[in-house]
Every structure is written in structure tokens, then in C-alpha cells.
Design an enzyme around this catalytic site. Structure first.
Site, PDB file in Angstrom:
ATOM      1  CG  HIS A  30      -1.216   6.984  -1.526  1.00 46.23           C
ATOM      2  ND1 HIS A  30      -2.405   6.772  -2.392  1.00 46.23           N
ATOM      3  CD2 HIS A  30      -1.316   6.180  -0.402  1.00 46.23           C
ATOM      4  CE1 HIS A  30      -3.255   5.947  -1.518  1.00 46.23           C
ATOM      5  NE2 HIS A  30      -2.795   5.688  -0.505  1.00 46.23           N
ATOM      6  CG  HIS A  74      -2.117   0.930   1.311  1.00 41.79           C
ATOM      7  ND1 HIS A  74      -3.105   0.981   1.872  1.00 41.79           N
ATOM      8  CD2 HIS A  74      -2.034   2.438   0.743  1.00 41.79           C
ATOM      9  CE1 HIS A  74      -4.045   1.948   1.752  1.00 41.79           C
ATOM     10  NE2 HIS A  74      -3.252   2.840   1.095  1.00 41.79           N
ATOM     11  CG  ASP A  95      -2.235   4.585   3.437  1.00 48.43           C
ATOM     12  OD1 ASP A  95      -2.371   5.104   2.509  1.00 48.43           O
ATOM     13  OD2 ASP A  95      -3.268   4.950   4.238  1.00 48.43           O
TER      14      ASP A  95
HETATM   15 ZN   LIG Z   1      -7.286   4.472   2.535  1.00 45.91          ZN
HETATM   16 ZN   LIG Z   2      -3.795   4.803   0.881  1.00 42.92          ZN
END
Ligand SMILES: [Zn+2]
Ligand SMILES: [Zn+2]
Length: 434
Positions: free
Chosen positions: A72, A70, A315
Site C-alpha cells: 500500500h 502486495h 501487505d
Molecule cells: Zn486485504
Molecule cells: Zn492489503
């Protein structure tokens, strides 16, 4: 699914004298590991170095490198915040040999043409192999499904509208049906938008005291329950992104016991912190889902230990400095994490005795790989070399200058952490070395 990295020559090297720790292969021994042209060729004592580069592993731990499901990468659209080159360099520095990128870019990765151009870019500049998840709905608008078959044929690693929930249960059900045809995972950002609304932080005593709008746990757990019910009804697997609440963990536990093929991930920040930390009003503690209470954190750690949650996921969400250097309420959600995840978890979980080192290594490597059907990195003769060399005795201060990421919105910035990544080998290439 396709994971793509820079086309570059493989390396040959020998790591000598490290404690080799591979929980999947069942190895815990002080041995040498020799890599010939990117492939593990020998494991044993006093190995012939074959004139390879020698990496001294004395006093260090050598483990299968990490997999981050995960990340970005902000490309296309916000290359000022991260690029494939900078994000994968950050991953290499964090001990990762593979990462999966999220599709909430500008434009959204919702077509085979956007995916094709990203795979081409990754072939030119990715330091570690990267896979791309495609959107579940067009423009992530939650109305119309993407062409999942085409996206799968082009090499998508899975499907997600991360950043947003699939608000419609009917659409979610159809997404499960279509994704099952491709054999790829649906990964879900679980948030009931009419409950999370303008919530800034976890709804509880701290939000009440600080006067912030609350984002209650039930906003997550209600959607988790809905989607587990749909997965059970359709008999299809799914993956739950960044769980934060005890009630979500309980729902997952129940569903798994009933035979639902659900996997889940948890972030380092949710494992290390609670909403008490938000009292500092540091915008680098603002994320979605928010940091929650002590009972939530304990439930997440217990679930990671028991295997109800299989994977640690950072994340990693880079944001431009000017966007985070504003009052807490105005700041965007998200924090970086690729370069500090091991050290943060070693400091907050392993050293205090909350999680064994072996278990942490498994949940950062084989666990996330399996959740997406990837081959787990392992230390075995004949396997591609995906290795991380760790100094568990090192203590270091997290400073901006150290980051390879283009963004510095890290929740551990300025803190001193224990445990450090010394060397990373990803797909047979030495991609990071101190
Ligand atoms: Zn999310
Ligand atoms: Zn995310």
C-alpha cells in the site's frame, strides 16, 4: 501490464566472493557476478572487474532480488503516510527489485486517468519498478465493475478491491469473466463481512479472554471456497491475498488438486506470529486478516513449503503515528513490512529449521513474480540485474530511525532480528547499499 521506475542510468559493478544462490537457475556456488550497464554479463571465478565498482560479497549470500506483490503506497491521498518515493525506497532497503501497489487510495485507482498519473509519478520518483493494480469495482464500492479493458490498456498490473471483499457472488463471477479478457489476474481479499463484522482479532481463546469481538477463520475460508468454486466453474485463474486460516489453505489445496489455476500469498506476520502475541495489546499487531492460532500458522508454513502457497507478500500498510497510538480497539488495521520481511522470516522460519533458505528466497522472488505473470528475477548471463546481497550472520535491532518508509507501524519495532539486506540492485541500478 507496466512496471515503471525512475529513468536513471544503469550501473556497472562486480560482486566478488559471495555464495551465489539462485534456486530457479540451480546455482549454489561461490562465484563472482559482473554487471555491465545493468545487465548480468559474467558469472565465474576471478572475473576481470573491468574497472567497475567492486562490492565485496565475502561471507554473504547473493540471490535474485525480491518481488512484493502486495504494497500500500497510500498515494494519491495519504502522502503523509507513504509516497511512491518513500515506499519504493523502503522496498529497496528490504531487498526488493519490484513491487505491486494496491488501489485503495483516495481517490481509488478505478480509472485510466488515475492510473496514468500514478505511472507518470512512478517514472519520476520510483526507486524500484512499481506496478499498480486497479480496482475491480468503481470506488471499491462493490456495485459496478471498472472499465477493465481500458485499465489493462493503460498498464494495470491486475485487479483487486483489496481492503474489501466482493460481497456479491454474481458480481464476482462477472469480474472473473471480464478479467479473463484482459489476461490480468484478479486478486482477492477474502472476507465475509457479515461474519467478520466488528471483529478486532481472531475469534478464539485469546479474544474470549481479552473480551474483544472475534473475527473467525470461517469469515475468510467461506469466501475462499466461494471464489474457488466460481473460478472452477468459469475456468479462470485467480490470486488469493494474504491467507491466514488453515481452512483456507485446505480449500486451496483441494481446488489446485482439482485443476483450478489459483495462486496465493502469505504475509511475514502470519508466518511468524499467532494471536497469542496480541495479548500485548500492541496496535502494531492489529491487521486484517488477524493473526490466528498455532494450527493456522503451521498450515501456512507447510503450504509455503509445499508450494500450495507460492508467494510471500508483506501487505505493507503504513499508518500515521497518531492513528496507531490509540487503544487497540480504535486503531486501524495494518502493519508495515517492506524493510523487515527477509530478516523476520530468516529469524522466525529459517534459523529454527522450519523453512530452507533456498525455499524462502524462491517464495520471495520467483514465486510472487510468476503469480502475476512477471518475468522472475534470475542470476543468469544476459538477464537484467535484479540482485540482493544478504548477510545471514548479521543481528540488528529494528528502530524507527532506520526506516525509509514514512510510517513506523511495524510489528517488529524494537525487536532484534537476524539476517540483513546489505545491497539491492533493481533493474540494473544499485538502489540500496550499506
Ligand atoms: Zn486485504
Ligand atoms: Zn492489503
Amino acid at each position: 501490464m507496466t512496471l515503471v521506475g525512475k529513468a536513471a542510468p544503469k550501473d556497472s559493478l562486480v560482486v566478488t566472493g559471495a555464495r551465489v544462490l539462485d534456486p530457479v537457475e540451480g546455482i549454489d556456488a561461490q562465484v563472482d557476478v559482473r554487471v555491465d550497464d545493468g545487465v548480468i554479463a559474467a558469472i565465474g571465478t576471478s572475473l576481470d572487474t573491468n574497472a567497475h565498482r567492486v562490492v565485496d560479497g565475502a561471507g554473504l549470500v547473493l540471490a535474485p532480488a525480491f518481488v512484493d506483490p502486495h504494497v500500500h503506497l497510500r498515494t494519491p491521498g495519504r502522502e503523509d503516510e507513504e509516497t511512491i518515493a518513500s515506499g519504493t525506497a523502503a522496498a529497496a532497503a528490504g531487498g526488493y527489485c519490484a513491487i505491486l501497489a494496491m488501489p485503495n487510495t483516495e481517490p481509488v485507482l478505478d480509472s485510466a486517468s488515475v492510473l496514468g498519473s500514478l505511472l507518470e509519478l512512478a517514472r519520476a520518483e520510483a526507486e524500484v519498478p512499481v506496478g499498480f493494480l486497479a480496482a475491480i469495482t468503481k470506488r471499491q464500492a462493490g456495485a459496478e465493475l471498472t472499465e477493465m479493458g481500458e485499465l489493462a490498456d493503460e498498464g494495470a498490473a491486475g485487479f483487486t478491491d483489496d481492503g474489501r471483499p466482493i460481497a456479491s457472488a454474481g458480481l464476482m463471477r462477472r469480474a472473473l469473466q471480464y478479467a479473463s479478457i484482459t489476461g490480468l489476474r484478479l486478486a482477492l481479499h477474502e472476507e465475509e463481512p457479515s461474519l467478520s463484522k466488528d471483529g478486532q482479532i481472531h475469534e478464539g481463546a485469546v479474544s474470549a479472554e481479552l473480551g474483544f469481538a472475534g473475527y473467525p477463520s470461517v469469515a475468510e475460508s467461506l469466501m475462499v471456497e466461494r471464489d474457488l468454486a466460481l473460478a472452477a466453474y468459469e475456468g479462470q485463474p485467480l490470486h488469493l491475498l494474504h491467507l491466514s486460516a488453515r481452512e483456507s489453505v485446505e480449500a486451496l489445496e483441494g481446488a489446485r488438486a482439482a485443476g483450478v489455476q489459483a495462486t496465493a500469498e502469505v504475509t511475514p506476520h502470519h508466518l511468524c506470529l499467532t494471536d497469542e502475541a496480541v495479548r500485548s495489546l500492541d496496535a502494531n499487531l492489529k491487521m486484517n486478516p488477524p493473526l490466528r492460532g498455532d494450527a493456522d500458522r503451521t498450515a501456512l508454513i507447510d503450504a509455503l513449503r509445499s508450494g500450495t502457497i507460492q508467494a510471500v507478500a508483506t501487505d505493507h500498510a503504513p499508518h500515521a503515528r497518531h492513528e496507531k497510538e490509540v487503544p487497540f480497539e480504535a486503531a486501524p488495521f495494518g502493519v508495515t513490512g517492506l524493510e523487515t520481511s527477509f530478516a523476520a522470516l530468516y529469524t522466525h522460519l529459517v534459523e529454527p529449521g522450519l523453512l530452507a533458505l533456498e525455499l524462502l528466497l524462491e517464495r520471495m522472488s520467483a514465486g510472487p513474480a510468476r503469480a502475476y505473470g512477471l518475468e522472475p528475477p534470475r542470476i543468469a548471463v544476459g538477464a537484467p540485474a535484479n540482485l540482493v546481497l544478504l548477510d545471514t550472520a548479521a543481528s540488528w535491532r529494528v528502530t524507527e530511525e532506520r526506516f525509509r518508509s514514512r510510517s513506523v507501524n511495524s510489528w517488529v519495532l524494537g525487536r532484534t532480528l537476524n539476517g540483513r539486506v546489505k545491497t539491492t540492485v533493481a533493474d540494473g541500478r544499485l538502489v540500496f547499499g550499506e
